[in-house]
Design an enzyme around this catalytic site. Structure first.
Site, PDB file in Angstrom:
ATOM      1  N   ALA A  66       3.949  30.124   5.796  1.00 56.30           N
ATOM      2  CA  ALA A  66       4.609  28.793   6.089  1.00 56.30           C
ATOM      3  C   ALA A  66       3.765  28.230   7.098  1.00 56.30           C
ATOM      4  O   ALA A  66       3.190  29.137   8.011  1.00 56.30           O
ATOM      5  CB  ALA A  66       5.923  29.101   6.346  1.00 56.30           C
ATOM      6  N   GLY A 111       5.089  33.350   3.817  1.00 58.35           N
ATOM      7  CA  GLY A 111       5.525  32.166   2.679  1.00 58.35           C
ATOM      8  C   GLY A 111       4.625  32.413   1.278  1.00 58.35           C
ATOM      9  O   GLY A 111       4.759  31.909   0.328  1.00 58.35           O
ATOM     10  N   GLU A 114       5.369  35.269  -0.461  1.00 57.04           N
ATOM     11  CA  GLU A 114       6.693  35.053  -1.111  1.00 57.04           C
ATOM     12  C   GLU A 114       6.424  34.158  -2.464  1.00 57.04           C
ATOM     13  O   GLU A 114       7.200  34.183  -3.386  1.00 57.04           O
ATOM     14  CB  GLU A 114       7.667  34.264  -0.174  1.00 57.04           C
ATOM     15  CG  GLU A 114       8.101  35.406   0.956  1.00 57.04           C
ATOM     16  CD  GLU A 114       8.875  34.566   1.882  1.00 57.04           C
ATOM     17  OE1 GLU A 114       8.159  33.737   2.708  1.00 57.04           O
ATOM     18  OE2 GLU A 114      10.022  34.995   2.235  1.00 57.04           O
ATOM     19  N   GLU A 134       6.432  37.891   9.349  1.00 65.08           N
ATOM     20  CA  GLU A 134       7.245  36.960  10.103  1.00 65.08           C
ATOM     21  C   GLU A 134       7.982  37.987  11.213  1.00 65.08           C
ATOM     22  O   GLU A 134       8.067  37.481  12.358  1.00 65.08           O
ATOM     23  CB  GLU A 134       8.330  36.675   9.152  1.00 65.08           C
ATOM     24  CG  GLU A 134       7.858  35.487   8.293  1.00 65.08           C
ATOM     25  CD  GLU A 134       7.420  36.147   6.917  1.00 65.08           C
ATOM     26  OE1 GLU A 134       6.980  37.402   6.870  1.00 65.08           O
ATOM     27  OE2 GLU A 134       7.147  35.369   5.912  1.00 65.08           O
TER      28      GLU A 134
HETATM   29  N1  DAK Z   1       0.395  28.137   9.803  1.00 64.91           N
HETATM   30  C1  DAK Z   1      -0.617  27.144  10.147  1.00 64.91           C
HETATM   31  N2  DAK Z   1      -1.801  27.221  10.523  1.00 64.91           N
HETATM   32  C2  DAK Z   1      -2.446  28.330  10.011  1.00 64.91           C
HETATM   33  C3  DAK Z   1      -1.574  29.601   9.443  1.00 64.91           C
HETATM   34  C4  DAK Z   1      -0.380  29.547   9.471  1.00 64.91           C
HETATM   35  N3  DAK Z   1       0.164  30.290   8.695  1.00 64.91           N
HETATM   36  N4  DAK Z   1      -2.548  30.424   9.263  1.00 64.91           N
HETATM   37  C5  DAK Z   1      -3.653  30.031   9.608  1.00 64.91           C
HETATM   38  N5  DAK Z   1      -3.773  28.862  10.144  1.00 64.91           N
HETATM   39  C6  DAK Z   1      -4.856  27.955  10.779  1.00 64.91           C
HETATM   40  C7  DAK Z   1      -5.249  28.477  12.000  1.00 64.91           C
HETATM   41  O1  DAK Z   1      -4.357  27.922  12.869  1.00 64.91           O
HETATM   42  C8  DAK Z   1      -6.633  27.952  12.030  1.00 64.91           C
HETATM   43  O2  DAK Z   1      -6.625  26.383  12.393  1.00 64.91           O
HETATM   44  P1  DAK Z   1      -7.305  26.020  13.613  1.00 64.91           P
HETATM   45  O3  DAK Z   1      -6.978  26.916  14.632  1.00 64.91           O
HETATM   46  O4  DAK Z   1      -8.891  26.258  13.411  1.00 64.91           O
HETATM   47  O5  DAK Z   1      -6.950  24.516  13.774  1.00 64.91           O
HETATM   48  C9  DAK Z   1      -7.112  28.265  10.621  1.00 64.91           C
HETATM   49  O6  DAK Z   1      -6.136  28.423   9.864  1.00 64.91           O
HETATM   50  C10 DAK Z   1      -7.877  29.337  10.290  1.00 64.91           C
HETATM   51  O7  DAK Z   1      -7.278  30.315  10.989  1.00 64.91           O
HETATM   52  P2  DAK Z   1      -7.850  31.647  11.776  1.00 64.91           P
HETATM   53  O8  DAK Z   1      -8.914  30.872  12.790  1.00 64.91           O
HETATM   54  O9  DAK Z   1      -6.603  32.258  12.481  1.00 64.91           O
HETATM   55  O10 DAK Z   1      -8.615  32.438  10.996  1.00 64.91           O
HETATM   56  P3  DAK Z   1      -8.852  34.166  10.900  1.00 64.91           P
HETATM   57  O11 DAK Z   1      -9.939  34.465   9.660  1.00 64.91           O
HETATM   58  O12 DAK Z   1      -9.391  34.522  12.339  1.00 64.91           O
HETATM   59  O13 DAK Z   1      -7.560  34.732  10.683  1.00 64.91           O
HETATM   60  C11 DAK Z   1      -5.412  35.021   9.399  1.00 64.91           C
HETATM   61  C12 DAK Z   1      -6.941  34.842   9.505  1.00 64.91           C
HETATM   62  C13 DAK Z   1      -4.803  34.843   8.187  1.00 64.91           C
HETATM   63  C14 DAK Z   1      -5.380  36.555   9.596  1.00 64.91           C
HETATM   64  C15 DAK Z   1      -4.602  34.466  10.730  1.00 64.91           C
HETATM   65  O14 DAK Z   1      -5.017  32.826  10.606  1.00 64.91           O
HETATM   66  C16 DAK Z   1      -3.290  34.599  10.731  1.00 64.91           C
HETATM   67  O15 DAK Z   1      -2.708  35.396  11.127  1.00 64.91           O
HETATM   68  N6  DAK Z   1      -2.553  33.374  10.218  1.00 64.91           N
HETATM   69  C17 DAK Z   1      -1.055  33.573  10.330  1.00 64.91           C
HETATM   70  C18 DAK Z   1      -0.417  34.549   9.152  1.00 64.91           C
HETATM   71  C19 DAK Z   1       1.018  34.357   9.323  1.00 64.91           C
HETATM   72  O16 DAK Z   1       1.611  34.939  10.476  1.00 64.91           O
HETATM   73  N7  DAK Z   1       1.462  34.083   8.388  1.00 64.91           N
HETATM   74  C20 DAK Z   1       2.970  34.085   8.367  1.00 64.91           C
HETATM   75  C21 DAK Z   1       3.644  32.614   8.704  1.00 64.91           C
HETATM   76  S1  DAK Z   1       5.376  32.732   9.039  1.00 64.91           S
HETATM   77  C22 DAK Z   1      11.860  30.319   7.066  1.00 64.91           C
HETATM   78  C23 DAK Z   1      11.101  30.001   6.073  1.00 64.91           C
HETATM   79  C24 DAK Z   1       9.734  30.401   5.896  1.00 64.91           C
HETATM   80  C25 DAK Z   1       9.379  31.574   6.508  1.00 64.91           C
HETATM   81  C26 DAK Z   1      10.266  31.931   7.721  1.00 64.91           C
HETATM   82  C27 DAK Z   1      11.391  31.416   7.915  1.00 64.91           C
HETATM   83  N8  DAK Z   1      13.400  29.872   7.127  1.00 64.91           N
HETATM   84  C28 DAK Z   1      12.929  28.392   7.484  1.00 64.91           C
HETATM   85  C29 DAK Z   1      13.993  30.527   8.349  1.00 64.91           C
HETATM   86  C30 DAK Z   1       8.155  31.977   6.592  1.00 64.91           C
HETATM   87  C31 DAK Z   1       7.201  32.023   7.358  1.00 64.91           C
HETATM   88  C32 DAK Z   1       5.828  32.343   7.444  1.00 64.91           C
HETATM   89  O17 DAK Z   1       5.113  32.207   6.281  1.00 64.91           O
END
Ligand code: DAK
Length: 262
Positions: A66, A111, A114, A134
């Site tokens: 997400a 997400g 998911e 998360e």
């Molecule tokens: N959201 C927004 N932007 C993201 C992103 C994300 N999930 N993942 C990556 N990006 C963006 C980065 O901010 C970056 O943008 P700029 O800074 O260049 O503008 C660009 O994509 C490239 O990312 P990185 O520079 O970080 O790339 P790396 O190769 O260094 O790292 C990575 C890749 C996938 C390991 C890293 O980007 C990362 O850790 N991303 C986040 C992964 C993550 O934590 N995903 C889970 C998100 S939380 C709910 C509903 C749904 C959910 C929860 C609750 N309810 C409403 C209660 C679900 C939650 C999630 O999915």
């Protein structure tokens, strides 16, 4: 309708949705989810589409979760709306009558993992990475991940992945039964298309029945699951696919299913 955050194309009777926000690693923001919802409605209403494939644009990511920047702005009320909206869309995806294959080409996190879990099965490139990180953000999965992951890989493996938030490689995902097949990155779409075509050549009615029975059956005990199977089997006997399939066998010829529902 034209889309800004996804691509939608048809390859004969196979639909392909590509998540398309490569600069944000295809993260799911509200606009993308609304577009996904809309294209799923289009696909559900189109009886010519036999199989759906989901994949991500770019070489790096399927969907990196997400959109964290959007989540960070959520209040409890808007968070609840976001969660409900997302869950409804993922249920819609899971409930599509046609088979859906996730072609995971890179990161499938949060997400993104998911979405893949809501598909019927997953094929992955060697570069794919899966995880529900998360917990690292002080959250828990909100789009059904706690429920679907545990049903697929088992309760304890799901807990380990959810509690640690760690990523697993495609090979590890294969070993725990999260993905069905892994291949070299440039072979992924060929491998998925080959399976999609094989499925598309089968009877639409029996495919729909099989999907419904498996999905319903995992939520009930064995005896009730077998009752669901019996009813669906009986319905298959009233459909032209069963006549064609059995006749083709007896006449020693290839099957030619018409893809009709009656
Ligand atoms: N959201 C927004 N932007 C993201 C992103 C994300 N999930 N993942 C990556 N990006 C963006 C980065 O901010 C970056 O943008 P700029 O800074 O260049 O503008 C660009 O994509 C490239 O990312 P990185 O520079 O970080 O790339 P790396 O190769 O260094 O790292 C990575 C890749 C996938 C390991 C890293 O980007 C990362 O850790 N991303 C986040 C992964 C993550 O934590 N995903 C889970 C998100 S939380 C709910 C509903 C749904 C959910 C929860 C609750 N309810 C409403 C209660 C679900 C939650 C999630 O999915």
């Amino acid at each position: 309708m034209s889309y800004e955050n996804i691509l939608y194309e048809l390859s004969d009777d196979i639909g392909i949705i590509t998540f398309n926000r490569p600069k944000a690693l295809n993260a799911l923001n509200g606009s993308l989810l609304n577009e996904l919802s809309s294209v799923l409605d289009t696909i559900a209403a189109d009886e010519t589409i036999r199989v759906l494939i989901l994949t991500g644009s770019g070489e790096k990511s399927f969907v990196a979760g997400a959109d964290i920047k959007e989540i960070a702005e959520c209040t409890p009320l808007s968070g609840r709306r976001l969660s409900k909206n997302g869950q409804d869309i993922f249920f819609k995806l899971e409930a599509l009558s046609i088979p859906v294959i996730a072609a995971v080409n890179g990161f499938a996190l949060g997400g993104g993992c998911e979405v893949a879990l809501a598909c019927d099965f997953i094929y992955a490139s060697e570069k794919a990475r899966f995880g529900l990180p998360e917990i690292t953000l002080g959250l828990i999965p909100g789009y059904g991940g706690t429920q679907r992951l545990a049903r697929i890989v088992g309760k304890n493996m799901a807990k380990e992945l959810i509690f640690t938030g760690k990523m697993v490689s495609a090979a590890e995902a294969l070993a725990i039964g999260l993905v069905n097949k892994v291949c070299e990155p440039d072979q992924l779409m060929n491998m998925v298309m080959e399976t999609a075509k094989a499925i598309a050549s089968k009877g639409r009615f029996s495919l729909e029945a099989a999907k419904r029975v498996v999905n319903s059956g995992v939520n009930v005990d064995l005896a009730d699951g077998c009752k669901i199977e019996t009813d669906a089997f009986a319905l298959c006997m009233a459909n032209i696919d069963a006549k064609e399939g059995t006749s083709a066998f007896i006449e020693k010829r290839p099957t030619k299913f018409e893809g009709k529902l009656v």
